[in-house]
Motif scaffolding. Structure first.
Motif, PDB file in Angstrom:
ATOM      1  N   GLN A   1       0.842  -1.187   0.000  1.00 43.38           N
ATOM      2  CA  GLN A   1       0.000   0.000   0.000  1.00 43.38           C
ATOM      3  C   GLN A   1       0.883   1.245   0.000  1.00 43.38           C
ATOM      4  O   GLN A   1       1.764   1.374   0.823  1.00 43.38           O
ATOM      5  CB  GLN A   1      -0.898   0.005   1.223  1.00 43.38           C
ATOM      6  CG  GLN A   1      -1.834   1.195   1.291  1.00 43.38           C
ATOM      7  CD  GLN A   1      -2.760   1.132   2.503  1.00 43.38           C
ATOM      8  OE1 GLN A   1      -2.769   0.151   3.237  1.00 43.38           O
ATOM      9  NE2 GLN A   1      -3.518   2.181   2.701  1.00 43.38           N
ATOM     10  N   VAL A   2       0.626   2.117  -0.938  1.00 43.45           N
ATOM     11  CA  VAL A   2       1.415   3.333  -1.048  1.00 43.45           C
ATOM     12  C   VAL A   2       1.009   4.315   0.035  1.00 43.45           C
ATOM     13  O   VAL A   2      -0.173   4.536   0.287  1.00 43.45           O
ATOM     14  CB  VAL A   2       1.216   3.974  -2.436  1.00 43.45           C
ATOM     15  CG1 VAL A   2       1.901   5.328  -2.489  1.00 43.45           C
ATOM     16  CG2 VAL A   2       1.725   3.056  -3.522  1.00 43.45           C
ATOM     17  N   GLN A   3       2.005   4.891   0.670  1.00 44.16           N
ATOM     18  CA  GLN A   3       1.737   5.890   1.691  1.00 44.16           C
ATOM     19  C   GLN A   3       2.731   7.032   1.554  1.00 44.16           C
ATOM     20  O   GLN A   3       3.934   6.801   1.398  1.00 44.16           O
ATOM     21  CB  GLN A   3       1.841   5.282   3.090  1.00 44.16           C
ATOM     22  CG  GLN A   3       1.416   6.218   4.208  1.00 44.16           C
ATOM     23  CD  GLN A   3       1.410   5.539   5.565  1.00 44.16           C
ATOM     24  OE1 GLN A   3       2.031   4.508   5.763  1.00 44.16           O
ATOM     25  NE2 GLN A   3       0.698   6.139   6.511  1.00 44.16           N
ATOM     26  N   LEU A   4       2.219   8.248   1.605  1.00 44.79           N
ATOM     27  CA  LEU A   4       3.052   9.446   1.583  1.00 44.79           C
ATOM     28  C   LEU A   4       2.796  10.201   2.880  1.00 44.79           C
ATOM     29  O   LEU A   4       1.641  10.455   3.236  1.00 44.79           O
ATOM     30  CB  LEU A   4       2.707  10.342   0.391  1.00 44.79           C
ATOM     31  CG  LEU A   4       2.824   9.723  -1.001  1.00 44.79           C
ATOM     32  CD1 LEU A   4       2.372  10.728  -2.054  1.00 44.79           C
ATOM     33  CD2 LEU A   4       4.244   9.284  -1.279  1.00 44.79           C
ATOM     34  N   VAL A   5       3.863  10.559   3.564  1.00 40.23           N
ATOM     35  CA  VAL A   5       3.729  11.249   4.845  1.00 40.23           C
ATOM     36  C   VAL A   5       4.568  12.520   4.820  1.00 40.23           C
ATOM     37  O   VAL A   5       5.788  12.461   4.632  1.00 40.23           O
ATOM     38  CB  VAL A   5       4.170  10.353   6.020  1.00 40.23           C
ATOM     39  CG1 VAL A   5       4.047  11.121   7.328  1.00 40.23           C
ATOM     40  CG2 VAL A   5       3.331   9.087   6.062  1.00 40.23           C
ATOM     41  N   GLU A   6       3.896  13.652   5.024  1.00 40.48           N
ATOM     42  CA  GLU A   6       4.588  14.933   5.075  1.00 40.48           C
ATOM     43  C   GLU A   6       4.978  15.275   6.509  1.00 40.48           C
ATOM     44  O   GLU A   6       4.299  14.870   7.459  1.00 40.48           O
ATOM     45  CB  GLU A   6       3.692  16.057   4.543  1.00 40.48           C
ATOM     46  CG  GLU A   6       3.168  15.877   3.144  1.00 40.48           C
ATOM     47  CD  GLU A   6       1.801  15.237   3.106  1.00 40.48           C
ATOM     48  OE1 GLU A   6       1.103  15.384   2.089  1.00 40.48           O
ATOM     49  OE2 GLU A   6       1.423  14.587   4.113  1.00 40.48           O
ATOM     50  N   SER A   7       6.050  16.032   6.640  1.00 39.80           N
ATOM     51  CA  SER A   7       6.467  16.531   7.947  1.00 39.80           C
ATOM     52  C   SER A   7       7.220  17.837   7.761  1.00 39.80           C
ATOM     53  O   SER A   7       7.612  18.180   6.632  1.00 39.80           O
ATOM     54  CB  SER A   7       7.341  15.501   8.672  1.00 39.80           C
ATOM     55  OG  SER A   7       8.515  15.244   7.940  1.00 39.80           O
ATOM     56  N   GLY A   8       7.419  18.550   8.857  1.00 37.36           N
ATOM     57  CA  GLY A   8       8.214  19.774   8.811  1.00 37.36           C
ATOM     58  C   GLY A   8       7.418  21.055   8.816  1.00 37.36           C
ATOM     59  O   GLY A   8       7.985  22.147   8.838  1.00 37.36           O
ATOM     60  N   GLY A   9       6.099  20.941   8.779  1.00 33.42           N
ATOM     61  CA  GLY A   9       5.293  22.149   8.823  1.00 33.42           C
ATOM     62  C   GLY A   9       5.373  22.815  10.190  1.00 33.42           C
ATOM     63  O   GLY A   9       5.904  22.269  11.150  1.00 33.42           O
ATOM     64  N   GLY A  10       4.833  24.019  10.283  1.00 30.16           N
ATOM     65  CA  GLY A  10       4.834  24.745  11.537  1.00 30.16           C
ATOM     66  C   GLY A  10       4.515  26.198  11.331  1.00 30.16           C
ATOM     67  O   GLY A  10       4.017  26.592  10.270  1.00 30.16           O
ATOM     68  N   SER A  11       4.809  26.993  12.340  1.00 32.12           N
ATOM     69  CA  SER A  11       4.546  28.425  12.294  1.00 32.12           C
ATOM     70  C   SER A  11       5.868  29.179  12.227  1.00 32.12           C
ATOM     71  O   SER A  11       6.818  28.835  12.927  1.00 32.12           O
ATOM     72  CB  SER A  11       3.761  28.853  13.528  1.00 32.12           C
ATOM     73  OG  SER A  11       2.499  28.231  13.566  1.00 32.12           O
ATOM     74  N   VAL A  12       5.902  30.197  11.408  1.00 27.06           N
ATOM     75  CA  VAL A  12       7.115  30.984  11.229  1.00 27.06           C
ATOM     76  C   VAL A  12       6.717  32.419  10.899  1.00 27.06           C
ATOM     77  O   VAL A  12       5.624  32.660  10.368  1.00 27.06           O
ATOM     78  CB  VAL A  12       7.987  30.372  10.108  1.00 27.06           C
ATOM     79  CG1 VAL A  12       7.273  30.441   8.765  1.00 27.06           C
ATOM     80  CG2 VAL A  12       9.354  31.010  10.047  1.00 27.06           C
TER      81      VAL A  12
END
Length: 124
Positions: free
Chosen positions: A1-12
Motif C-alpha cells: 500500500q502506497v503511503q506518503l507522509v509529510e512533515s516539517g510544517g509549523g509556524s514561522v
C-alpha cells in the motif's frame, strides 16, 4: 500500500524558512515523479513544485519561483521542499503527491497518490 507522509510544517514569521519532507513507502519510488501542492482556506489546491523521477528536472509555480527549492533524497523515496523568504500568503496546508511517470506536471488530477498534508502558517 502506497503511503506518503509529510512533515516539517509549523509556524514561522514572514521572511523565515521551513523545510518540508515527504517520505514515501509501499513501493520503490525511483520511477515516480513527485510534487508539492498547497491549499489555503477557501481556495482550491494549487501546484507548487514538481520533480522528475531522476531528480534532474524541476518545475515551479511562478508564485514560489526563486524562494522554494524542491529536491529528492538519495534513495528517491524522500522529497523535500526548502521554503525561504516566506510570506503570509504562503499559509496553507501543504501536500506531497506522487505518480508513476518521468516528469512532474502541474495538473492536480494527474497525480495518483497523496499525503495527508502538513500545516504551514506564516505570520506578518
Amino acid at each position: 500500500q502506497v503511503q506518503l507522509v509529510e512533515s516539517g510544517g509549523g509556524s514561522v514569521q514572514a521572511g523565515g524558512s521551513l523545510r518540508l519532507s515527504c517520505t514515501a513507502s509501499g513501493r520503490t519510488f525511483s520511477s515516480y515523479a513527485m510534487g508539492w501542492f498547497r491549499q489555503a482556506p477557501g481556495k482550491e489546491r494549487e501546484f507548487i513544485a514538481g520533480i522528475s523521477w531522476s531528480g534532474r528536472s524541476t518545475i515551479y509555480a511562478d508564485s514560489v519561483k526563486g524562494r522554494f527549492t524542491i529536491s529528492r533524497g538519495y534513495g528517491k523515496n524522500t522529497m523535500y521542499l526548502q521554503m525561504n523568504s516566506l510570506k503570509p500568503g504562503d499559509t496553507a496546508v501543504y501536500y506531497c503527491a506522487a505518480d508513476y511517470r518521468n516528469y512532474a506536471a502541474a495538473d492536480l488530477a494527474s497525480w495518483s497518490y497523496w499525503g495527508q498534508g502538513t500545516q504551514v502558517t506564516v505570520s506578518s
